[in-house]
Write a protein that holds these residues in place. Structure first.
Motif, PDB file in Angstrom:
ATOM      1  N   ALA A  35      64.512  36.024  23.128  1.00 37.81           N
ATOM      2  CA  ALA A  35      65.414  37.173  23.145  1.00 37.81           C
ATOM      3  C   ALA A  35      65.496  37.775  21.758  1.00 37.81           C
ATOM      4  O   ALA A  35      64.915  37.256  20.793  1.00 37.81           O
TER       5      ALA A  35
ATOM      6  N   TYR B 240      64.457  31.134  27.011  1.00 33.01           N
ATOM      7  CA  TYR B 240      64.119  32.556  26.961  1.00 33.01           C
ATOM      8  C   TYR B 240      63.934  32.993  25.514  1.00 33.01           C
ATOM      9  O   TYR B 240      64.673  32.557  24.624  1.00 33.01           O
TER      10      TYR B 240
ATOM     11  N   VAL C  51      73.132  38.599  22.008  1.00 36.03           N
ATOM     12  CA  VAL C  51      71.798  38.986  22.461  1.00 36.03           C
ATOM     13  C   VAL C  51      71.795  40.478  22.744  1.00 36.03           C
ATOM     14  O   VAL C  51      72.740  41.006  23.334  1.00 36.03           O
TER      15      VAL C  51
ATOM     16  N   LEU D 126      73.281  35.381  31.061  1.00 34.91           N
ATOM     17  CA  LEU D 126      72.541  36.152  30.073  1.00 34.91           C
ATOM     18  C   LEU D 126      73.232  37.480  29.787  1.00 34.91           C
ATOM     19  O   LEU D 126      73.270  37.946  28.644  1.00 34.91           O
TER      20      LEU D 126
ATOM     21  N   GLU E 168      68.594  41.934  23.791  1.00 31.52           N
ATOM     22  CA  GLU E 168      67.507  42.126  24.761  1.00 31.52           C
ATOM     23  C   GLU E 168      66.866  40.785  25.081  1.00 31.52           C
ATOM     24  O   GLU E 168      66.629  39.965  24.185  1.00 31.52           O
ATOM     25  N   ILE E 169      66.580  40.557  26.361  1.00 26.98           N
ATOM     26  CA  ILE E 169      65.781  39.418  26.774  1.00 26.98           C
ATOM     27  C   ILE E 169      64.322  39.863  26.799  1.00 26.98           C
ATOM     28  O   ILE E 169      63.973  40.817  27.491  1.00 26.98           O
TER      29      ILE E 169
ATOM     30  N   LYS F 161      74.940  38.963  26.204  1.00 25.92           N
ATOM     31  CA  LYS F 161      74.772  40.318  25.695  1.00 25.92           C
ATOM     32  C   LYS F 161      76.131  40.961  25.427  1.00 25.92           C
ATOM     33  O   LYS F 161      76.345  41.589  24.383  1.00 25.92           O
TER      34      LYS F 161
ATOM     35  N   LEU G  84      66.646  43.061  30.242  1.00 22.40           N
ATOM     36  CA  LEU G  84      67.754  42.373  30.902  1.00 22.40           C
ATOM     37  C   LEU G  84      68.059  43.008  32.251  1.00 22.40           C
ATOM     38  O   LEU G  84      68.355  42.320  33.219  1.00 22.40           O
TER      39      LEU G  84
END
Length: 292
Positions: free
Chosen positions: A75, A73, A57, A48, A59-60, A52, A34
């Protein structure tokens, strides 16, 4: 209304394949943290990061696909691998002709209705939020009803999923290294093609049994994973309140028939439409149990 009204309104829909590229990417475009993520706009990075911060989320992993409507994406989150579908700003989206899907929807406030009809900034924001929230709501309805759709990962309370706008989070179909392909991209044996066709017709009839028409049903919005067809992309789902319901159903059947020709399946749209309507009167799939 002219005979071409539906094609004109849906000229940007995903039932038409995008131009082929010399360079095909079958897997995510590498692992990207990220902190080092570079997307097409700073706004996307901010969204994004908000996901988080909300804890959805952690981690992307990679950008999977960038389309006309959204960027997808891969993730990771508290429950494993996640697909983040991040919608573009409505001004930048190619799919602007969404009025046919909103017909029959009651907007109580005159001010809101005028803002949407005039596509003011406020109206566009309302459309964007409504589009995302509709996909979440439809996903939850279909998931609970037992249809083969991705599991939504935020909600089912609208208060929770409205905080993720303009993103929709769902369980990743496939794996991080091998996300499920769309049926339009899958290489199928004749037996697999027959099975995929049968499942796809059944899926359309199950939607109809629940009182829905997908509105963009073809191999471009169906995934293929472990010999199973998974239906995706639901913001434009319509109910019988929409005066275009029958026309959209017929168009979905035609789109499915046309897109399956690549796999060697040839069917008559009128016959398939009657089959879908007949199946819709049959048994429903087993609802999923929802744990408290």
């Amino acid at each position: 209304m002219s005979a071409r009204w539906l094609d004109d309104e849906l000229e940007d829909a995903d039932t038409v394949p995008a131009p082929r590229s010399k360079f095909k990417t079958k897997r995510p475009l590498g692992r990207r943290k990220l902190a080092t993520l570079t997307t097409e706009s700073d706004d996307a990075d901010d969204i994004l990061r908000r996901l988080k911060d909300l804890g959805h989320v952690t981690e992307i992993v990679a950008e999977l696909k960038s389309g006309k409507e959204a960027t997808a994406y891969v993730a990771r989150g508290p429950r494993g691998s996640v697909l983040v579908k991040l919608y573009r700003e409505l001004e930048a989206r190619s799919f602007k002709n969404d009025a046919i899907y909103r017909e029959g929807t009651v907007i109580l406030k005159d001010r809101d209705r005028r803002a949407i009809e005039n596509r003011t900034r406020t109206g566009l924001q309302m459309l964007q939020s409504g589009w995302v929230n509709a996909e979440y709501a439809h996903l939850w309805t279909l998931w609970h009803a037992g249809l083969n759709v991705p599991e939504p990962l935020v909600g089912p309370d609208p208060y929770d999923y409205s905080a993720t706008t303009p993103a929709v989070l769902m369980k990743l179909i496939g794996t991080e290294d091998e996300p499920a392909p769309r049926l339009s991209d899958a290489a199928l044996t004749p037996a697999e093609a027959t099975s995929a066709w049968e499942q796809s017709v059944t899926g359309l009839s199950q939607l109809l049994r629940l009182g829905f028409v997908h509105g963009d049903y073809s191999t471009y919005n169906l995934l293929w994973w472990e010999n199973t067809v998974i239906i995706i992309d639901f913001p434009q789902l319509v109910t019988r309140q929409n005066p275009n319901f029958r026309d959209l159903l017929a168009r979905d059947v035609q789109s499915l028939v046309t897109s399956f020709r690549k796999h060697g399946v040839h069917a008559d749209p009128d016959t398939v439409l009657r089959d879908v309507q007949r199946r819709a009167a049959g048994p429903a799939p087993e609802p999923r149990l929802v744990l408290p």
